[in-house]
Design a protein around this motif. Sequence first.
Motif, PDB file in Angstrom:
ATOM      1  N   PRO A   6      49.368  64.863  56.445  1.00 45.96           N
ATOM      2  CA  PRO A   6      49.569  64.478  55.043  1.00 45.96           C
ATOM      3  C   PRO A   6      50.948  63.882  54.792  1.00 45.96           C
TER       4      PRO A   6
ATOM      5  N   ASP B  65      51.799  60.142  53.384  1.00 43.15           N
ATOM      6  CA  ASP B  65      52.582  59.977  52.161  1.00 43.15           C
ATOM      7  C   ASP B  65      53.758  59.028  52.366  1.00 43.15           C
TER       8      ASP B  65
ATOM      9  N   THR C  86      47.659  53.156  55.067  1.00 41.94           N
ATOM     10  CA  THR C  86      47.546  54.584  54.764  1.00 41.94           C
ATOM     11  C   THR C  86      46.919  54.830  53.395  1.00 41.94           C
TER      12      THR C  86
ATOM     13  N   ASP D  47      44.592  55.626  50.654  1.00 40.14           N
ATOM     14  CA  ASP D  47      43.293  56.289  50.540  1.00 40.14           C
ATOM     15  C   ASP D  47      42.799  56.918  51.848  1.00 40.14           C
TER      16      ASP D  47
ATOM     17  N   THR E 199      42.363  59.912  54.332  1.00 38.33           N
ATOM     18  CA  THR E 199      42.402  61.372  54.252  1.00 38.33           C
ATOM     19  C   THR E 199      42.021  61.947  55.602  1.00 38.33           C
ATOM     20  N   ARG E 200      42.390  63.201  55.811  1.00 41.93           N
ATOM     21  CA  ARG E 200      42.056  63.864  57.073  1.00 41.93           C
ATOM     22  C   ARG E 200      40.561  64.109  57.190  1.00 41.93           C
ATOM     23  N   ASP E 201      39.841  63.937  56.103  1.00 40.16           N
ATOM     24  CA  ASP E 201      38.391  64.115  56.146  1.00 40.16           C
ATOM     25  C   ASP E 201      37.681  62.919  56.757  1.00 40.16           C
ATOM     26  N   ASP E 202      38.412  61.797  56.932  1.00 42.22           N
ATOM     27  CA  ASP E 202      37.797  60.639  57.561  1.00 42.22           C
ATOM     28  C   ASP E 202      37.321  61.020  58.961  1.00 42.22           C
TER      29      ASP E 202
ATOM     30  N   ARG F 100      39.667  62.716  61.867  1.00 49.07           N
ATOM     31  CA  ARG F 100      39.436  64.125  62.183  1.00 49.07           C
ATOM     32  C   ARG F 100      39.091  64.331  63.651  1.00 49.07           C
TER      33      ARG F 100
END
Length: 232
Positions: free
Chosen positions: A193, A197, A216, A218, A220-223, A227
Amino acid sequence: MSLLEVDDVHSYYDESHVLQGVSLSVEAGETVALIGRNGVGKTTTLRSILQLTPPRRGTVTYDGVDVTGRPTHEVARMGIGWVPEERRMFSHLTVDENIRIATPPDASVQTAFETAYDAFPDLADHRGREAGDLSGGQQQMVAIARGLVGDNDTLLVDEPSEGLAPQIVEAVADALSTVATETTVLLVEQNFPLAMDLADRFYLLDHGTVVESGSTEDVTRDDETIRRYLSA
């Protein structure tokens, strides 16, 4: 042409093939993050740029000049500063003395002090203390400030949040954001994160190669792709 270009770089430690064709670019004024799990070649990429670990194949170009194979001190004199993970500084010297030593001989020490303490106001209250007596976060600020006052156009920053408490990480992140307004930054950072940022763009490394890159915004680590490569 980008300010910094790494083209198909292959670097080794003895016979261990660490970087296996890494290519990346950094534009002037950008902050670019190198992300990935431990041991995938992020720090080696920084070392290869500085020619501390010279590539056996490929090229590193800085400001239009091929620096591959040049002595590290020549590369540094072109305007590339390094903030290594281990926070190299002189622990028995004061903050002021650390800044003074990092200032080039032909530069104004007073201007260097102003640059350092404008970027890191918290350090101004401790300028007379020995660096070894500071907190981990303050020591990291000293290390970054030393790179900043070295008349560098670009900073290679390796794991600035490593081993720091969350509230100290926030302070270091704020300071890096300030630094990035005037200096090009190539950042190695395990804290995903934080890296997203701070950076404008990212390169994701795995097994010595770039497997993903982009803005960077949009991210997220959920991509799924991110991941997959960041998970242990």
